[in-house]
Design a protein around this motif. Structure first.
Motif, PDB file in Angstrom:
ATOM      1  N   ALA A 134      -3.093   0.183  -8.220  1.00 34.25           N
ATOM      2  CA  ALA A 134      -3.604  -0.091  -6.882  1.00 34.25           C
ATOM      3  C   ALA A 134      -2.731  -1.092  -6.146  1.00 34.25           C
ATOM      4  O   ALA A 134      -2.442  -0.916  -4.960  1.00 34.25           O
ATOM      5  CB  ALA A 134      -5.033  -0.595  -6.958  1.00 34.25           C
ATOM      6  N   ALA A 135      -2.308  -2.151  -6.845  1.00 34.16           N
ATOM      7  CA  ALA A 135      -1.486  -3.172  -6.191  1.00 34.16           C
ATOM      8  C   ALA A 135      -0.159  -2.593  -5.736  1.00 34.16           C
ATOM      9  O   ALA A 135       0.334  -2.897  -4.645  1.00 34.16           O
ATOM     10  CB  ALA A 135      -1.262  -4.346  -7.135  1.00 34.16           C
ATOM     11  N   ARG A 136       0.432  -1.739  -6.567  1.00 32.01           N
ATOM     12  CA  ARG A 136       1.697  -1.110  -6.174  1.00 32.01           C
ATOM     13  C   ARG A 136       1.475  -0.080  -5.071  1.00 32.01           C
ATOM     14  O   ARG A 136       2.288   0.079  -4.164  1.00 32.01           O
ATOM     15  CB  ARG A 136       2.337  -0.439  -7.393  1.00 32.01           C
ATOM     16  CG  ARG A 136       2.773  -1.413  -8.479  1.00 32.01           C
ATOM     17  CD  ARG A 136       3.579  -0.704  -9.557  1.00 32.01           C
ATOM     18  NE  ARG A 136       2.778   0.298 -10.248  1.00 32.01           N
ATOM     19  CZ  ARG A 136       2.017   0.040 -11.310  1.00 32.01           C
ATOM     20  NH1 ARG A 136       1.953  -1.197 -11.783  1.00 32.01           N
ATOM     21  NH2 ARG A 136       1.328   1.005 -11.887  1.00 32.01           N
ATOM     22  N   GLU A 137       0.335   0.596  -5.164  1.00 31.43           N
ATOM     23  CA  GLU A 137       0.048   1.645  -4.196  1.00 31.43           C
ATOM     24  C   GLU A 137      -0.147   1.087  -2.790  1.00 31.43           C
ATOM     25  O   GLU A 137       0.122   1.778  -1.794  1.00 31.43           O
ATOM     26  CB  GLU A 137      -1.201   2.411  -4.631  1.00 31.43           C
ATOM     27  CG  GLU A 137      -1.418   3.708  -3.891  1.00 31.43           C
ATOM     28  CD  GLU A 137      -0.353   4.756  -4.198  1.00 31.43           C
ATOM     29  OE1 GLU A 137      -0.169   5.654  -3.365  1.00 31.43           O
ATOM     30  OE2 GLU A 137       0.304   4.658  -5.256  1.00 31.43           O
ATOM     31  N   VAL A 138      -0.631  -0.162  -2.680  1.00 33.97           N
ATOM     32  CA  VAL A 138      -0.834  -0.772  -1.366  1.00 33.97           C
ATOM     33  C   VAL A 138       0.464  -0.753  -0.568  1.00 33.97           C
ATOM     34  O   VAL A 138       0.489  -0.377   0.610  1.00 33.97           O
ATOM     35  CB  VAL A 138      -1.356  -2.219  -1.517  1.00 33.97           C
ATOM     36  CG1 VAL A 138      -1.273  -2.961  -0.190  1.00 33.97           C
ATOM     37  CG2 VAL A 138      -2.793  -2.217  -2.012  1.00 33.97           C
ATOM     38  N   ARG A 139       1.558  -1.135  -1.228  1.00 36.74           N
ATOM     39  CA  ARG A 139       2.841  -1.184  -0.524  1.00 36.74           C
ATOM     40  C   ARG A 139       3.299   0.225  -0.116  1.00 36.74           C
ATOM     41  O   ARG A 139       3.838   0.433   0.973  1.00 36.74           O
ATOM     42  CB  ARG A 139       3.877  -1.861  -1.412  1.00 36.74           C
ATOM     43  CG  ARG A 139       3.568  -3.325  -1.695  1.00 36.74           C
ATOM     44  CD  ARG A 139       4.712  -4.008  -2.434  1.00 36.74           C
ATOM     45  NE  ARG A 139       4.884  -3.486  -3.786  1.00 36.74           N
ATOM     46  CZ  ARG A 139       4.240  -3.954  -4.848  1.00 36.74           C
ATOM     47  NH1 ARG A 139       3.363  -4.939  -4.710  1.00 36.74           N
ATOM     48  NH2 ARG A 139       4.454  -3.445  -6.044  1.00 36.74           N
ATOM     49  N   LEU A 140       3.089   1.184  -1.015  1.00 36.92           N
ATOM     50  CA  LEU A 140       3.494   2.555  -0.699  1.00 36.92           C
ATOM     51  C   LEU A 140       2.663   3.135   0.437  1.00 36.92           C
ATOM     52  O   LEU A 140       3.188   3.790   1.351  1.00 36.92           O
ATOM     53  CB  LEU A 140       3.360   3.423  -1.955  1.00 36.92           C
ATOM     54  CG  LEU A 140       4.286   3.067  -3.130  1.00 36.92           C
ATOM     55  CD1 LEU A 140       3.948   3.916  -4.345  1.00 36.92           C
ATOM     56  CD2 LEU A 140       5.749   3.259  -2.735  1.00 36.92           C
ATOM     57  N   GLN A 141       1.352   2.901   0.380  1.00 35.43           N
ATOM     58  CA  GLN A 141       0.475   3.442   1.410  1.00 35.43           C
ATOM     59  C   GLN A 141       0.730   2.793   2.766  1.00 35.43           C
ATOM     60  O   GLN A 141       0.620   3.453   3.816  1.00 35.43           O
ATOM     61  CB  GLN A 141      -0.993   3.233   1.002  1.00 35.43           C
ATOM     62  CG  GLN A 141      -1.416   4.037  -0.213  1.00 35.43           C
ATOM     63  CD  GLN A 141      -1.449   5.527   0.082  1.00 35.43           C
ATOM     64  OE1 GLN A 141      -1.722   5.936   1.199  1.00 35.43           O
ATOM     65  NE2 GLN A 141      -1.129   6.340  -0.906  1.00 35.43           N
ATOM     66  N   ARG A 142       1.056   1.503   2.743  1.00 37.46           N
ATOM     67  CA  ARG A 142       1.374   0.824   4.015  1.00 37.46           C
ATOM     68  C   ARG A 142       2.545   1.517   4.689  1.00 37.46           C
ATOM     69  O   ARG A 142       2.545   1.763   5.906  1.00 37.46           O
ATOM     70  CB  ARG A 142       1.708  -0.635   3.735  1.00 37.46           C
ATOM     71  CG  ARG A 142       2.088  -1.432   4.977  1.00 37.46           C
ATOM     72  CD  ARG A 142       2.567  -2.817   4.601  1.00 37.46           C
ATOM     73  NE  ARG A 142       2.873  -3.617   5.773  1.00 37.46           N
ATOM     74  CZ  ARG A 142       3.405  -4.826   5.735  1.00 37.46           C
ATOM     75  NH1 ARG A 142       3.684  -5.393   4.562  1.00 37.46           N
ATOM     76  NH2 ARG A 142       3.664  -5.480   6.843  1.00 37.46           N
ATOM     77  N   SER A 143       3.539   1.866   3.873  1.00 43.23           N
ATOM     78  CA  SER A 143       4.709   2.550   4.411  1.00 43.23           C
ATOM     79  C   SER A 143       4.348   3.959   4.882  1.00 43.23           C
ATOM     80  O   SER A 143       4.760   4.393   5.970  1.00 43.23           O
ATOM     81  CB  SER A 143       5.800   2.607   3.341  1.00 43.23           C
ATOM     82  OG  SER A 143       6.895   3.365   3.790  1.00 43.23           O
TER      83      SER A 143
END
Length: 648
Positions: free
Chosen positions: A40-49
């Motif tokens: 989830a923490a890594r996904e936040v950055r990907l989803q923001r992009s």
């Protein structure tokens, strides 16, 4: 208002964007279950992009009414990830929201380029009536409220929800005057119903609960800072029943404890603080406040136990935070970060707690424990403590030389005189180079009534003079402690040397000449120096008596009595010296004046002034006159034989 329809409204383009948004939201829902420490923490950055790129493509075309509900939903999701990735709601004032509102006006054939964000919201909510835009605009309004709450703009937040409530139902905007308006507006607010359900990465229901909790918490802190404790208590209790993590709930209970303590309810404060620790034992500021409450109550055993637990906990690595499911992008802790909260939740450095343990033990007469804690603290000091802990107003640590002197005092009381001498030598050597050759008390520095170019210079000189006086005080106190330590070791000549060095420092400072009163800013340092001078004169006089040098002892006791005529020790030693020199009539006269003074009068007068530093307590005890009863009997017998009334 005229509605614009453009090329962007083509069904194929809209379906593609909706499918991409759905895919991104679905990927997030799958990842968030692993918690903030996993995917989830890594996904936040990907989803923001991902959401950011999709939003840019949508904004590359003219705003059109059919695509605006999806565009505003993508904007909502994108901003959620922006906040989640930065762990802050302050960076930038949600410029994306401002641009989104302008796009809404553009699609409706209006403009608002020169309007502030608050004015823009007012224009949009009052003029845009398209039913399909109401729910997306309300969701965007909730995000705007989150940003404004994080900036403590409570008035702007309340104004926005008044507009949202009026837009939905004019009758829901009113609330009873007795209720908190912002909380009433938040609780009454409902997002208008919409047709097709669009994918959201954080539900509006959860966001509403978080906004309510943050609003209650923030207002409670404001009322606490303003001293409106009953109102603060009510709002903080409201926040405690809200939607938040365990760590935030523990913070709220800590604030409730501090509020109760300020209301003069220590037992209630302890209940709240213990509840904070039950919810989250890693909320160590609560344990620090527990120790402070016990200190106020005079329960030393409980206070020391709390401090010991705090010191032990600070020395351990905190356990990793447990994963939470679901993982919320906007959380209460992102919206509440005010100066008063930072102050109440300030995490103490282990060395501060170690010092408090040492200080409390010394104050309570637990000398052996005090020595152990002071030596531990000095060991920490050698490891570079001054670089680790800022010695600001919030720190429990005094100036470092004072800690050395307190340690020396503890060592003396424990009978470790040689160690006390060594510790004082460290103070003396470190402060010697910092003391100017001459400090003139008569060079008074007064602030002018009107500001002038010289005012800053005078303030700087005053600060420099104050610091020099502090250094002089510490070195003189070091000599004083060494004098008493040598005296306890039976080395009268060495003791006299150290007492003389102490008095020499004070004489060179010219602090007691010509009857000039010190400035108010320098008064505490001067009062301490006067007490040090008195204690040195008594100490040296006692050693002169030990060596049979009664006349020299008498001179010291006379000078001490002149400094503090009402001091029982100074008067008693003067009486003893006069008696030994067979000046019995003078001795009897001084004794009669001392006897006629009200019991406790001197202590009362001392209690009304500033308390003396802790490091002087042992010297004050050592200077106490030990032969009061035997001397009194001798003088009374003398007065009877000379037919004088012993009490006249």
């Amino acid at each position: 208002m005229k509605r614009r329809r453009g090329a962007a409204s083509e069904p194929g383009c809209l379906r593609a964007w909706a499918a991409e948004s759905q895919a991104l939201a679905g990927r997030w829902q799958a990842a968030q279950c692993s918690g903030p420490d996993g995917a989830a923490a890594r996904e936040v950055r990907l989803q923001r992009s991902g959401f950011g790129e999709l939003l840019l493509r949508m904004r590359g075309l003219p705003a059109a009414l059919p695509t605006l509900p999806l565009e505003l939903t993508v904007l909502y999701n994108s901003l959620l990830f922006t906040m989640g990735a930065s762990n802050s709601a302050i960076e930038g004032e949600a410029e994306g929201i401002h641009q989104g509102l302008l796009r809404v006006l553009e699609a409706c054939g209006a403009c608002g380029q020169d309007l502030s964000t608050e004015e823009l919201w007012q224009k949009v909510l009052q003029e845009v009536t398209a039913e399909e835009l109401q729910a997306p605009l309300h969701r965007l309004g909730a995000l705007q409220a989150a940003w404004w709450l994080a900036a403590s703009r409570l008035g702007s937040t309340a104004g926005l929800f008044r507009l949202l409530s009026n837009a939905e139902d004019p009758g829901t905007a009113r609330c009873p005057k007795a209720e908190n308006e912002l909380l009433s507006l938040l609780k009454a607010w409902r997002v208008p119903a919409e047709g097709a359900s669009l994918p959201l990465v954080q539900s509006i229901e959860d966001l509403k609960e978080i906004l309510c909790t943050a609003a209650a918490f923030l207002q409670g802190l404001q009322e606490l800072e303003a001293g409106n404790f009953p109102t603060a208590l009510s709002l903080l209790q409201e926040a405690a029943g809200g939607f938040c993590s365990k760590s935030v709930l523990a913070q709220i209970y800590t604030c409730l404890g501090c509020c109760a303590q300020r209301m003069g309810k220590p037992q209630t404060a302890l209940q709240h603080l213990k509840r904070a620790l039950q919810v989250d034992f890693q909320c160590l500021p609560a344990l620090s406040h527990v120790a402070a409450v016990y200190h106020k109550l005079g329960e030393t055993d409980a206070e020391l136990q709390a401090l010991a637990l705090l010191y032990e906990a600070l020395g351990k690595n905190p356990p990793a935070a447990a994963s939470s499911s679901p993982y919320f992008l906007i959380r209460t802790e992102l919206l509440v970060h005010t100066p008063i909260l930072a102050s109440l939740l300030r995490r103490r450095h282990p060395s501060e707690v170690k010092y408090l343990l040492a200080q409390r033990c010394l104050q309570d007469g637990r000398v052996a424990d005090a020595v152990e804690h002071y030596l531990d603290f000095l060991a920490l000091l050698q490891e570079g403590l001054q670089q680790q802990v800022p010695l600001d107003g919030g720190s429990a640590l005094p100036r470092i030389p004072e800690v050395f002197l307190e340690a020396a005092s503890a060592l003396e009381q424990a009978g470790r005189y040689q160690d006390a001498i060594t510790v004082c030598e460290e103070v003396i050597s470190r402060t010697t180079d910092l003391i100017p050759q001459k400090l003139r008390e008569e060079e008074r520095l007064e602030q002018p009534e009107c500001p002038s170019p010289e005012a800053g210079l005078a303030g700087g000189l005053l600060s420099q003079k104050k610091e020099s006086l502090c250094c002089l005080t510490w070195r003189a106190a070091g000599y004083l402690h060494q004098g008493w330590a040598w005296a306890e070791l039976g080395q009268s000549k060495e003791a006299i040397t150290q007492f003389s060095r102490c008095l020499g420092d004070l004489l060179r400072a010219q602090l007691y000449g010509s009857g000039v009163e010190p400035t108010e800013n320098l008064l505490p340092e001067v009062e301490v120096l006067q007490k040090i001078r008195l204690l040195s004169l008594i100490g040296r006089g006692v050693q002169f008596l030990e060596l049979g040098r009664h006349k020299e002892a008498l001179l010291d006791f006379q000078h001490g009595w002149q400094i503090s005529p009402g001091d029982p020790a100074a008067t008693s030693y003067l009486v003893q010296a006069l008696w030994k020199l067979n000046r019995k009539q003078e001795a009897a006269a001084h004794w009669q004046k001392l006897s006629q003074s009200c019991p406790g009068e001197d202590r009362e007068q001392e209690g009304q002034g500033r308390p003396f530093p802790l490091y002087l307590v042992s010297c004050l005890k050592q200077a106490t006159f030990p032969h009061s009863e035997s001397l009194a009997r001798s003088i009374q017998d003398y007065l009877r034989t000379t037919n004088q009334d012993p009490l006249s």
